[in-house]
Scaffold this active site. Structure first.
Site, PDB file in Angstrom:
ATOM      1  N   SER A 145      19.095 -16.195 -23.068  1.00 21.24           N
ATOM      2  CA  SER A 145      19.621 -15.889 -24.401  1.00 21.24           C
ATOM      3  C   SER A 145      21.021 -16.472 -24.527  1.00 21.24           C
ATOM      4  CB  SER A 145      19.679 -14.375 -24.607  1.00 21.24           C
ATOM      5  OG  SER A 145      20.439 -14.065 -25.754  1.00 21.24           O
ATOM      6  N   TYR A 158      22.340  -6.162 -22.281  1.00 15.43           N
ATOM      7  CA  TYR A 158      21.496  -7.350 -22.479  1.00 15.43           C
ATOM      8  C   TYR A 158      22.279  -8.613 -22.110  1.00 15.43           C
ATOM      9  CZ  TYR A 158      18.204 -10.454 -24.978  1.00 15.43           C
ATOM     10  OH  TYR A 158      17.295 -11.439 -25.329  1.00 15.43           O
TER      11      TYR A 158
HETATM   12  N1  LIG Z   1      13.234 -12.920 -30.254  1.00 17.39           N
HETATM   13  C1  LIG Z   1      14.408 -13.482 -30.071  1.00 17.39           C
HETATM   14  O1  LIG Z   1      15.147 -13.757 -31.024  1.00 17.39           O
HETATM   15  C2  LIG Z   1      14.868 -13.818 -28.670  1.00 17.39           C
HETATM   16  C3  LIG Z   1      16.062 -14.525 -28.537  1.00 17.39           C
HETATM   17  C4  LIG Z   1      16.505 -14.849 -27.266  1.00 17.39           C
HETATM   18  C5  LIG Z   1      15.766 -14.469 -26.159  1.00 17.39           C
HETATM   19  N2  LIG Z   1      14.606 -13.761 -26.314  1.00 17.39           N
HETATM   20  C6  LIG Z   1      13.869 -13.382 -25.115  1.00 17.39           C
HETATM   21  O2  LIG Z   1      12.525 -13.809 -25.233  1.00 17.39           O
HETATM   22  C7  LIG Z   1      11.673 -12.901 -24.520  1.00 17.39           C
HETATM   23  C8  LIG Z   1      10.548 -12.416 -25.423  1.00 17.39           C
HETATM   24  O3  LIG Z   1      11.118 -11.747 -26.534  1.00 17.39           O
HETATM   25  P1  LIG Z   1      10.293 -11.358 -27.846  1.00 17.39           P
HETATM   26  O4  LIG Z   1      11.257 -11.393 -28.955  1.00 17.39           O
HETATM   27  O5  LIG Z   1       9.031 -12.134 -27.903  1.00 17.39           O
HETATM   28  O6  LIG Z   1       9.969  -9.805 -27.538  1.00 17.39           O
HETATM   29  P2  LIG Z   1       8.742  -8.854 -27.959  1.00 17.39           P
HETATM   30  O7  LIG Z   1       8.054  -9.366 -29.160  1.00 17.39           O
HETATM   31  O8  LIG Z   1       9.279  -7.479 -27.946  1.00 17.39           O
HETATM   32  O9  LIG Z   1       7.737  -9.025 -26.735  1.00 17.39           O
HETATM   33  C9  LIG Z   1       8.136  -8.635 -25.463  1.00 17.39           C
HETATM   34  C10 LIG Z   1       6.959  -8.735 -24.515  1.00 17.39           C
HETATM   35  O10 LIG Z   1       7.400  -8.333 -23.208  1.00 17.39           O
HETATM   36  C11 LIG Z   1       6.576  -7.265 -22.744  1.00 17.39           C
HETATM   37  N3  LIG Z   1       7.343  -6.360 -21.884  1.00 17.39           N
HETATM   38  C12 LIG Z   1       8.448  -5.648 -22.209  1.00 17.39           C
HETATM   39  N4  LIG Z   1       8.823  -4.887 -21.162  1.00 17.39           N
HETATM   40  C13 LIG Z   1       7.942  -5.145 -20.166  1.00 17.39           C
HETATM   41  C14 LIG Z   1       7.781  -4.651 -18.849  1.00 17.39           C
HETATM   42  N5  LIG Z   1       8.624  -3.747 -18.323  1.00 17.39           N
HETATM   43  N6  LIG Z   1       6.765  -5.121 -18.096  1.00 17.39           N
HETATM   44  C15 LIG Z   1       5.894  -6.041 -18.601  1.00 17.39           C
HETATM   45  N7  LIG Z   1       5.998  -6.548 -19.839  1.00 17.39           N
HETATM   46  C16 LIG Z   1       7.001  -6.089 -20.608  1.00 17.39           C
HETATM   47  C17 LIG Z   1       6.073  -6.598 -24.022  1.00 17.39           C
HETATM   48  O11 LIG Z   1       4.862  -5.891 -23.822  1.00 17.39           O
HETATM   49  P3  LIG Z   1       4.771  -4.336 -23.394  1.00 17.39           P
HETATM   50  O12 LIG Z   1       5.817  -3.587 -24.166  1.00 17.39           O
HETATM   51  O13 LIG Z   1       3.363  -3.993 -23.731  1.00 17.39           O
HETATM   52  O14 LIG Z   1       5.002  -4.318 -21.906  1.00 17.39           O
HETATM   53  C18 LIG Z   1       5.815  -7.805 -24.895  1.00 17.39           C
HETATM   54  O15 LIG Z   1       4.558  -8.389 -24.587  1.00 17.39           O
HETATM   55  C19 LIG Z   1      12.575 -11.780 -23.993  1.00 17.39           C
HETATM   56  O16 LIG Z   1      12.939 -12.070 -22.657  1.00 17.39           O
HETATM   57  C20 LIG Z   1      13.786 -11.876 -24.899  1.00 17.39           C
HETATM   58  O17 LIG Z   1      14.949 -11.369 -24.282  1.00 17.39           O
HETATM   59  C21 LIG Z   1      14.133 -13.427 -27.554  1.00 17.39           C
END
Ligand SMILES: NC(=O)c1ccc[n+]([C@@H]2O[C@H](COP(=O)([O-])OP(=O)(O)OC[C@H]3O[C@@H](n4cnc5c(N)ncnc54)[C@H](OP(=O)(O)O)[C@@H]3O)[C@@H](O)[C@H]2O)c1
Length: 245
Positions: A145, A158
């Site tokens: 990030s 975070y």
């Molecule tokens: N969206 C953004 O703007 C953004 C920006 C920068 C970085 N990121 C990074 O990109 C990644 C994905 O983000 P996203 O926005 O797609 O999030 P999201 O839609 O909330 O999806 C997160 C995924 O991770 C899984 N997860 C969470 N905790 C977990 C655990 N303890 N064990 C196994 N699986 C777990 C969730 O499933 P369950 O809850 O079912 O386990 C879900 O499938 C993250 O690392 C986030 O920090 C996102």
């Protein structure tokens, strides 16, 4: 043939139940990989696998909490058993559970944020290494990030977790480059997912010149990183952000 060809490769994508991880898992399967979709919610990873299969691909749903080290080890044993090995790990599972000023922050939420974004990735990389080495090399991609590089007030846990993840990415790359394993960080920038649905105009989502993406917009970079040659980039950070917010 797909522009990025993953035919014959096996990928493990954590957090593949929704958002960015689901889009990458489907994108990899379309490029020919067999993909293990891992997350805690079985119904969501099952849905991702159904989308993979509907498009003619091969997927495996495996419910796991990445903060449980033994469960992560079982994940990689299972993928190796079913698909015969692992070539690509996308350590995508993450979340931002502790927001607000440090003095008001909940220590348990702080620890949980470190656990999923840092320890969870460490457990996955640690368990993936022998699998990748048995294949003579491979690729690890961590989901970083911009907040881990620049910080942002109100998001101490975070920011610290993602900053440490960037260091874990580099040290892993240094330890693994002689094994032909590349380790790179992918920074997606703002992406509309469940994790960010409440982000408002006071966040990076409100910056007009920033590119607010759909999860599918992250897939080309994830494909690029998974298809580089063994002598390709490692210990690098690749960002889809437009500006130094
Ligand atoms: N969206 C953004 O703007 C953004 C920006 C920068 C970085 N990121 C990074 O990109 C990644 C994905 O983000 P996203 O926005 O797609 O999030 P999201 O839609 O909330 O999806 C997160 C995924 O991770 C899984 N997860 C969470 N905790 C977990 C655990 N303890 N064990 C196994 N699986 C777990 C969730 O499933 P369950 O809850 O079912 O386990 C879900 O499938 C993250 O690392 C986030 O920090 C996102």
């Amino acid at each position: 043939m797909h522009e990025y060809d993953l035919t014959g490769k096996v990928a493990v994508v954590t957090g593949a139940g929704r958002g960015i991880g689901s889009a990458i898992a489907i994108g990899y399967a379309r490029a020919g990989a067999r993909v293990c979709c891992a997350a805690r919610t079985a119904s969501e990873i099952d849905a991702t696998v159904r989308q993979i299969e509907a498009a003619g691909g091969e997927g495996l749903a495996h419910a796991v909490d990445v903060t449980d080290r033994q469960a992560v080890e079982r994940l990689f044993e299972q993928v190796s058993r079913v698909f015969g090995g692992v070539d690509v790990l996308v350590a995508n599972a993450g979340g931002n559970m502790a927001t607000g000023p440090i003095e008001d922050s909940d220590p348990e939420a702080w620890q949980a944020t470190i656990a999923v974004n840092l320890l969870g990735v460490f457990y996955c990389i640690r368990a993936a290494i022998p699998c990748l080495q048995r294949r003579g090399g491979g690729t690890i991609i961590t989901l970083g990030s911009g907040m881990g590089h620049k910080g942002r007030s109100g998001h101490s846990a975070y920011c610290c977790a993602k900053a440490a993840l960037w260091m874990l990415t580099r040290v892993s790359a240094q330890e693994l480059w002689e094994s032909g394993i590349s380790v790179n960080e992918l920074i997606p920038g703002p992406v509309r997912t469940r994790a960010t649905q409440h982000q408002g105009a006071d966040s990076v989502f409100g910056i007009q010149s920033e590119w607010v993406k759909a999860p599918e917009d992250v897939v080309p970079l994830a494909l690029f990183l998974a298809t580089q040659p063994a002598q390709g980039p490692t210990a690098q950070s690749f960002s889809l952000m437009r500006r130094d917010n």
